[in-house]
Scaffold this motif. Sequence first.
Motif, PDB file in Angstrom:
ATOM      1  N   THR A 170     -26.291  49.147 -87.002  1.00  0.00           N
ATOM      2  CA  THR A 170     -25.929  47.797 -86.579  1.00  0.00           C
ATOM      3  C   THR A 170     -25.004  47.177 -87.616  1.00  0.00           C
ATOM      4  N   MET A 171     -23.889  46.646 -87.156  1.00  0.00           N
ATOM      5  CA  MET A 171     -22.932  46.011 -88.056  1.00  0.00           C
ATOM      6  C   MET A 171     -22.958  44.504 -87.820  1.00  0.00           C
ATOM      7  N   GLY A 172     -23.143  43.739 -88.886  1.00  0.00           N
ATOM      8  CA  GLY A 172     -23.130  42.294 -88.766  1.00  0.00           C
ATOM      9  C   GLY A 172     -24.346  41.715 -88.084  1.00  0.00           C
ATOM     10  N   SER A 173     -25.448  42.452 -88.085  1.00  0.00           N
ATOM     11  CA  SER A 173     -26.676  41.977 -87.452  1.00  0.00           C
ATOM     12  C   SER A 173     -27.825  42.128 -88.446  1.00  0.00           C
ATOM     13  N   PRO A 174     -28.077  41.107 -89.292  1.00  0.00           N
ATOM     14  CA  PRO A 174     -29.152  41.199 -90.285  1.00  0.00           C
ATOM     15  C   PRO A 174     -30.497  41.493 -89.627  1.00  0.00           C
ATOM     16  N   THR A 189     -28.799  48.917 -91.192  1.00  0.00           N
ATOM     17  CA  THR A 189     -28.121  47.629 -91.224  1.00  0.00           C
ATOM     18  C   THR A 189     -27.413  47.464 -92.559  1.00  0.00           C
ATOM     19  N   THR A 190     -26.409  46.607 -92.572  1.00  0.00           N
ATOM     20  CA  THR A 190     -25.715  46.307 -93.817  1.00  0.00           C
ATOM     21  C   THR A 190     -26.236  45.015 -94.446  1.00  0.00           C
ATOM     22  N   ASP A 416     -16.605  47.330 -99.472  1.00  0.00           N
ATOM     23  CA  ASP A 416     -17.041  46.003 -99.068  1.00  0.00           C
ATOM     24  C   ASP A 416     -15.852  45.297 -98.439  1.00  0.00           C
ATOM     25  N   THR A 417     -16.075  44.629 -97.310  1.00  0.00           N
ATOM     26  CA  THR A 417     -15.002  43.896 -96.658  1.00  0.00           C
ATOM     27  C   THR A 417     -14.788  42.525 -97.282  1.00  0.00           C
ATOM     28  N   ALA A 418     -15.597  42.160 -98.284  1.00  0.00           N
ATOM     29  CA  ALA A 418     -15.515  40.828 -98.871  1.00  0.00           C
ATOM     30  C   ALA A 418     -14.277  40.632 -99.726  1.00  0.00           C
ATOM     31  N   GLY A 419     -13.663  41.695-100.204  1.00  0.00           N
ATOM     32  CA  GLY A 419     -12.472  41.542-101.028  1.00  0.00           C
ATOM     33  C   GLY A 419     -12.686  42.065-102.428  1.00  0.00           C
ATOM     34  N   ASP A 420     -11.584  42.240-103.138  1.00  0.00           N
ATOM     35  CA  ASP A 420     -11.637  42.773-104.491  1.00  0.00           C
ATOM     36  C   ASP A 420     -12.369  41.798-105.416  1.00  0.00           C
ATOM     37  N   ASN A 428     -27.156  50.720-102.967  1.00  0.00           N
ATOM     38  CA  ASN A 428     -27.030  51.499-101.736  1.00  0.00           C
ATOM     39  C   ASN A 428     -26.214  50.743-100.690  1.00  0.00           C
ATOM     40  N   GLN A 429     -25.410  51.490 -99.921  1.00  0.00           N
ATOM     41  CA  GLN A 429     -24.515  50.872 -98.950  1.00  0.00           C
ATOM     42  C   GLN A 429     -25.267  50.189 -97.815  1.00  0.00           C
TER      43      GLN A 429
END
Length: 487
Positions: A170-174, A189-190, A416-420, A428-429
């Motif tokens: 699941t992506m974007g679903s806590p 989950t991420t 991570d899509t959050a940025g550098d 762990n991912q």
Amino acid sequence: MAVIRSPVVVALVAFVALTASTTSSTTSTTSATSPPVVAPPREVSPFSSRNDFCTTVDTKFKGLKSTGPGVTKDAITVVMLAPSVATDNAAAGETTGDPVDEARVFSELVNECGGINGRRLDFHIIVEGSDPQADCIQATEDLHAFIVITWNSFGAESCVTNDHHTILVTMGSPQSNATLAQTHGRLITTDSSEGVVQARVLDLVGSGRLDDTKVGILLPSDFPNGERVDEHLKQLLQGRHVNVVFDDYGPSDAAGGSAADPSAVVGRLERSGAKALITAGISSTLLELLQGDNHPLAIYDLAASSEGEFDDLRQSGGTTLARFVNDVGVYTWTAVGEQNFRVDPSPGEFTTTCNRAYVTFGHPDLASKNVPAPSSTVAGICLAFRIVARALVSAGVNATQRTAVRALHTLPYVEDTAGDGARKPRPNQVINEPVTQVQRVVVLDKAEYPCRHPTLPKDPASYRVCLVPVQGWDDGGHAVNGPLWPD
């Protein structure tokens, strides 16, 4: 695109899997299929490059065979559940930049790079209907998915993970601990839904911003776990010898209009001498009363009100109230990369890499034209495929559900899509079992007015309230780590 032309890759992947298995065998498990979270081993994979979505592997694999549903000698089946709105866009010809098109491109790119340990990715998209159970049956029984991916909440998670013993990413679903405890490590989950407010409390208290300050606490009873937050917050503050001079836990929005006499609450707060107030949510009634009493105190919003909610104060209370919010100091928390109104952050290396791969491979006609600005949607779809591909490689040539779950569990936090510059919340991912630690990255923001954004008209009437990272939190946020509070 770089090319790896050595069979050493196979040996290294096998060594990584063996190391993970040996390490975890000495520790107790918390679920039927996954060990406790441990520092992951070094990963060797054609899908872990920082500069390319993948690097091509031309190693020949012999003697491959079927290892169960979804894994034949030639292919591994992955199914993505797509919201109907996405497929409607694709049917209308809006393919470029559409999630369905992005998923198609990245699945083809996996195969272009050599597939997964000698097998191609057999990728399918299911348009979600009104019956999640039917979608589950189609993915698992009709298409024999080895892994199912969804980028929004799915109403039949247990059908996939428990009834059909299939991995669901699941992506974007806590996910909550209660849900993760029931899925035996197969729900990936991420993000966890646990410890969200606690991370803000730990960040605020640990930052020292409240030291030597008289503090007031005003939490409404409808705030999630508000009573427990109130109890632990007071303990943490007392542990740092912070003087709590006001503590009110009561009716919903007690200082926001529903209480019998909100001015009485503000009066008691003023008489306490508090110079900082910890609350949940932003109330125009509270702010207007504080403004009228000329009672300056910094306000910290544990509910993490959005930028839009802050600007609603300007629209309802006028520019005078907006300036008071700016001058008195009202603070809240956001995730890294969400402060986009005033600050225009770099999209980050991973997001840039994903968008470049999407355009170059999927839409080469755009490469010589004005390429759209890097898209976070592309990065999200790209991340899903990277996670799946990395785990399948680590699961080995004879991948099963059990080895894939273990590989996902120990996947190192690489992208991570959050940025550098964003801090890593954990080693762990992904998360696939109940968490016992708060492991989050948060950013403390100050509500600022007027916010003069370059894209706004020059007319001051168009200025608005926006959230700006506080110094010290403006370079990747704060990584918060601590034991999860018991229920």
